[in-house]
Write a protein that holds these residues in place. Structure first.
Motif, PDB file in Angstrom:
ATOM      1  N   GLY B   3       0.785  -1.225   0.000  1.00 40.90           N
ATOM      2  CA  GLY B   3       0.000   0.000   0.000  1.00 40.90           C
ATOM      3  C   GLY B   3       0.821   1.281   0.000  1.00 40.90           C
ATOM      4  O   GLY B   3       0.481   2.254  -0.656  1.00 40.90           O
ATOM      5  N   LEU B  57      -0.389   2.119   8.363  1.00 43.08           N
ATOM      6  CA  LEU B  57      -1.529   1.266   8.722  1.00 43.08           C
ATOM      7  C   LEU B  57      -2.690   1.531   7.771  1.00 43.08           C
ATOM      8  O   LEU B  57      -3.347   0.604   7.290  1.00 43.08           O
ATOM      9  N   ASP B  58      -2.914   2.804   7.512  1.00 39.97           N
ATOM     10  CA  ASP B  58      -3.996   3.216   6.619  1.00 39.97           C
ATOM     11  C   ASP B  58      -3.796   2.611   5.220  1.00 39.97           C
ATOM     12  O   ASP B  58      -4.701   1.987   4.665  1.00 39.97           O
ATOM     13  N   HIS B  60      -2.010   0.092   4.486  1.00 41.56           N
ATOM     14  CA  HIS B  60      -2.065  -1.369   4.599  1.00 41.56           C
ATOM     15  C   HIS B  60      -3.514  -1.869   4.549  1.00 41.56           C
ATOM     16  O   HIS B  60      -3.826  -2.833   3.837  1.00 41.56           O
ATOM     17  N   VAL B  61      -4.399  -1.195   5.295  1.00 40.26           N
ATOM     18  CA  VAL B  61      -5.806  -1.624   5.308  1.00 40.26           C
ATOM     19  C   VAL B  61      -6.434  -1.406   3.934  1.00 40.26           C
ATOM     20  O   VAL B  61      -7.106  -2.278   3.401  1.00 40.26           O
ATOM     21  N   ARG B  62      -6.169  -0.243   3.331  1.00 39.62           N
ATOM     22  CA  ARG B  62      -6.783   0.084   2.040  1.00 39.62           C
ATOM     23  C   ARG B  62      -6.291  -0.805   0.905  1.00 39.62           C
ATOM     24  O   ARG B  62      -6.927  -0.887  -0.137  1.00 39.62           O
ATOM     25  N   CYS B  64      -3.495  -4.044   1.178  1.00 39.67           N
ATOM     26  CA  CYS B  64      -3.240  -5.455   1.490  1.00 39.67           C
ATOM     27  C   CYS B  64      -4.465  -6.120   2.115  1.00 39.67           C
ATOM     28  O   CYS B  64      -4.895  -7.187   1.673  1.00 39.67           O
ATOM     29  N   ARG B  66      -7.715  -5.124   2.337  1.00 40.05           N
ATOM     30  CA  ARG B  66      -8.870  -5.118   1.440  1.00 40.05           C
ATOM     31  C   ARG B  66      -8.714  -6.169   0.339  1.00 40.05           C
ATOM     32  O   ARG B  66      -9.631  -6.956   0.096  1.00 40.05           O
ATOM     33  N   LEU B  81      -3.280  -7.594  11.280  1.00 37.68           N
ATOM     34  CA  LEU B  81      -3.630  -6.173  11.420  1.00 37.68           C
ATOM     35  C   LEU B  81      -3.944  -5.829  12.875  1.00 37.68           C
ATOM     36  O   LEU B  81      -3.447  -4.852  13.425  1.00 37.68           O
TER      37      LEU B  81
END
Lengths: 91, 91, 91, 91
Positions: B3, B57-58, B60-62, B64, B66, B81
């Protein structure tokens, strides 16, 4: 003389190690390391910085704050100390 | 591709700025600056690092997390996470 | 159905225990207990609350966030999640 | 007499308000409120508890710690204080 001066060398060593860790983070980003591994390393730099902050605070209380209380002028120092603790504790 | 790679340049700029701040701390110690002023600067480096961590982190979530959920294999990524969030939130 | 509903009973038990701890704090103040002992107890209530927060977050990611990503509408949920993580991580 | 006793009534009011907030959390769970709304409320109880902790610490430094330093026996109190600050700052 401020409290940390006794431990000045140890403090500088810690800060240099933290500088090295931050450069290590740049290298991880450069080499496209996995986000979570970089994050783990960020957390570990944060812990190292918090330890430096706690060490400075400890020296400050044992020297500056104590001495000004002993000299009957602790009020302002205590005020300032609590503001610093508030910032460290995330308000 | 992870990300953060989209924002790789911005991330490196931030890390270089943090490295500069850590060197600034060494200079403050070298010049015997007042403990509380050094502490205030430590707190500001911590805030900068937390912002880097939150940004990673943001991304990564958006990306990997997702993507692995979309591919039906989100379980392990979510586990990982939440462990990272726990470390950032101080457990 | 929200993520935490599966664990609703366990969650309520934890919150009731926290309520009891807060009443315990009132009792300590009433009985003029030593400040540091009260503080230690405050820290332990904070840890219990953080555990509740992390549990809620975990359930939220595993259910609400995952489901909305699977349905192709994860954007807003991710936005909201990261804001909550930011608040928990102290900004 | 400990530092917080001057402000005992205000401290008890705050703790009772926190107890009410924790009961409010139980109600939210009971009524199946949205996870993120509960989480936001958890964060606000944490902030209230941190404020109580900081207030206790402040009173402690201004009274117990200061008095023992004035009486030449500050060492143990400072030790204990720094341990409490470390716990509050998340070690």
């Amino acid at each position: 003389m401020y409290g940390y001066e006794m431990n000045k060398k140890a403090l500088q060593d810690r800060l240099r190690r933290i500088e090295g860790q931050v450069r290590g983070l740049q290298r991880m980003v450069e080499e496209d390391k996995y986000c979570i591994d970089i994050l783990t390393q960020v957390t570990s730099v944060q812990a190292a910085l918090r330890a430096v902050g706690m060490g400075l605070l400890d020296d400050h209380v044992r020297h500056c704050v104590r001495e000004s209380i002993e000299q009957g002028s602790g009020e302002a120092k205590i005020e300032e100390l609590m503001a610093a603790v508030g910032r460290i504790a995330g308000k």
